[in-house]
Design a protein around this motif. Structure first.
Motif, PDB file in Angstrom:
ATOM      1  N   GLU A 141       9.426 -15.747  25.181  1.00  0.00           N
ATOM      2  CA  GLU A 141       9.250 -16.911  24.333  1.00  0.00           C
ATOM      3  C   GLU A 141       8.356 -16.562  23.150  1.00  0.00           C
ATOM      4  OE1 GLU A 141       7.942 -20.291  26.473  1.00  0.00           O
ATOM      5  OE2 GLU A 141       9.490 -20.144  28.028  1.00  0.00           O
ATOM      6  N   LEU A 167      16.953 -17.700  32.779  1.00  0.00           N
ATOM      7  CA  LEU A 167      16.209 -18.847  32.274  1.00  0.00           C
ATOM      8  C   LEU A 167      17.156 -20.038  32.119  1.00  0.00           C
ATOM      9  CD1 LEU A 167      14.128 -16.972  29.557  1.00  0.00           C
ATOM     10  CD2 LEU A 167      13.365 -17.680  31.837  1.00  0.00           C
ATOM     11  N   PRO A 168      16.639 -21.248  32.083  1.00  0.00           N
ATOM     12  CA  PRO A 168      17.502 -22.425  31.966  1.00  0.00           C
ATOM     13  C   PRO A 168      18.284 -22.427  30.649  1.00  0.00           C
ATOM     14  CG  PRO A 168      15.287 -23.049  32.656  1.00  0.00           C
ATOM     15  CD  PRO A 168      15.224 -21.611  32.245  1.00  0.00           C
ATOM     16  N   SER A 171      16.989 -22.517  26.684  1.00  0.00           N
ATOM     17  CA  SER A 171      15.667 -21.895  26.511  1.00  0.00           C
ATOM     18  C   SER A 171      15.642 -21.049  25.241  1.00  0.00           C
ATOM     19  CB  SER A 171      15.326 -21.016  27.713  1.00  0.00           C
ATOM     20  OG  SER A 171      15.249 -21.760  28.906  1.00  0.00           O
ATOM     21  N   LEU A 173      14.416 -18.040  22.847  1.00  0.00           N
ATOM     22  CA  LEU A 173      13.959 -16.676  23.104  1.00  0.00           C
ATOM     23  C   LEU A 173      13.723 -15.933  21.793  1.00  0.00           C
ATOM     24  CD1 LEU A 173      16.520 -15.522  25.836  1.00  0.00           C
ATOM     25  CD2 LEU A 173      14.196 -16.345  26.224  1.00  0.00           C
ATOM     26  N   ARG A 191      18.893 -18.174  21.950  1.00  0.00           N
ATOM     27  CA  ARG A 191      18.798 -19.242  22.947  1.00  0.00           C
ATOM     28  C   ARG A 191      19.718 -18.907  24.112  1.00  0.00           C
ATOM     29  NH1 ARG A 191      23.058 -22.804  22.871  1.00  0.00           N
ATOM     30  NH2 ARG A 191      21.826 -24.458  23.824  1.00  0.00           N
ATOM     31  N   VAL A 192      19.346 -19.354  25.301  1.00  0.00           N
ATOM     32  CA  VAL A 192      20.203 -19.182  26.473  1.00  0.00           C
ATOM     33  C   VAL A 192      21.356 -20.178  26.371  1.00  0.00           C
ATOM     34  CG1 VAL A 192      20.344 -19.257  28.982  1.00  0.00           C
ATOM     35  CG2 VAL A 192      18.262 -18.411  27.872  1.00  0.00           C
TER      36      VAL A 192
END
Length: 236
Positions: A141, A167-168, A171, A173, A191-192
Motif C-alpha cells: 500500500e 488482498l480484497p 485494494s 497497490l 488495484r486488485v
C-alpha cells in the motif's frame, strides 16, 4: 475477414440509430445495450472488439459500467470509449477516472466517430493477448512495497499474482517489477481487480492469487510491457 463486434451502450434511441448508421457498410456486428447493467453483461458474454459507452444511463451509469469492465481481467484490454456532452468538466473527469481509453463528445461528429472506431478496431487486431510470465513483483500500500510474489501471466492491462494470501478486490497497490533486458523497473499504482480465493477457487485452471490492474503506467513503461508481451506471444 473476421467480423468485428462493436458494443454501443446508450439509452437514447436517437443516438443509437445515429451511431448504427456509421457502421452500415462495415464488416461489423453491432451489440446494443440500453443501460450499464446490460452493457456489462453483453461485454462479458460477447467479448466485443470495441465499446462505446454513454456516461448517463439508467440502472448503472456508464462510468460504473466502465469500471466493472476494466476490472475484469478477461475484458480489461477491450478499448472502451466514453461518450458524453462536451463542456462539462466534472463529467469529463468522471469518464477519465473510470479508466476509459478515450472520450467522444456529443453532439456526435460523424468524422470523429468513424475515425475513432477505425483506429481502435485496428488496435484491437494488433493487440497481443495475455502471456505466461514468471516475474518477481514487489507490492504494497502507498509507496511501501513490503510484499513479494511472482506473476503467472501479464498483459498491458495488468498481472496475475500467485499468492495464498490475496488482498480484497478493490485494494489499492503500489507495485514494481523488472522485465528481462530492461534496467529500469516498471512502476505503477494498481488495484486488485479480482481474486482466486484459496478457500474457494473460482477458476480451477489458475492457482490461488489475484488479478491486479495497472492504473497509471507511464508511456515508456506501457511500451516496455507491450513489447515484452508481443515478443513472448510471437515465440508461442
Amino acid at each position: 475477414m473476421e467480423r468485428k463486434k462493436v458494443l454501443l451502450a446508450d439509452d437514447v434511441e436517437l443516438f443509437l440509430e445515429l451511431e448504427k448508421t456509421f457502421f452500415r457498410r462495415e464488416q461489423v456486428d453491432l451489440l446494443i445495450a440500453r443501460n450499464g447493467v446490460e452493457a456489462v453483461e453483453l461485454a462479458r458474454r460477447e467479448k466485443p472488439h470495441l465499446i462505446f459507452m454513454d456516461l448517463f444511463m439508467p440502472e448503472m451509469n456508464g462510468d460504473a459500467a466502465c469500471r466493472a469492465i476494466k476490472a475484469d481481467p478477461e475484458l480489461a484490454d477491450i478499448p472502451l470509449l466514453m461518450v458524453t456532452h462536451g463542456g462539462r468538466g466534472a463529467d469529463l473527469e468522471r469518464c477519465r477516472a473510470a479508466g476509459c481509453d478515450d472520450l467522444l463528445l456529443k453532439p456526435i461528429n460523424r468524422h470523429q466517430f468513424v475515425d475513432a472506431a477505425s483506429r481502435y478496431l485496428r488496435l484491437s487486431e494488433r493487440q497481443a493477448p495475455r502471456v505466461d510470465a514468471r516475474l518477481q513483483v514487489r507490492y504494497g500500500e502507498g509507496l511501501k512495497r513490503e510484499l513479494t510474489d511472482y506473476s503467472l501471466n501479464i498483459s498491458t492491462g495488468g498481472v496475475f499474482l500467485e499468492t495464498s494470501n490475496p488482498l480484497p478486490p478493490g485494494s489499492p497497490l503500489s507495485l514494481e517489477f523488472n522485465l528481462p533486458n530492461r534496467s529500469e523497473p516498471i512502476v505503477s499504482q494498481a488495484r486488485v481487480a479480482w481474486i482466486n480465493d484459496p478457500k474457494r477457487i473460482t477458476k480451477p485452471h489458475l492457482p490461488a492469487g489475484m488479478g491486479v490492474q495497472f492504473l497509471d503506467l507511464s508511456l515508456a513503461d506501457l511500451q516496455a510491457v507491450r513489447d515484452f508481451v508481443q515478443t513472448a506471444f510471437r515465440k508461442t
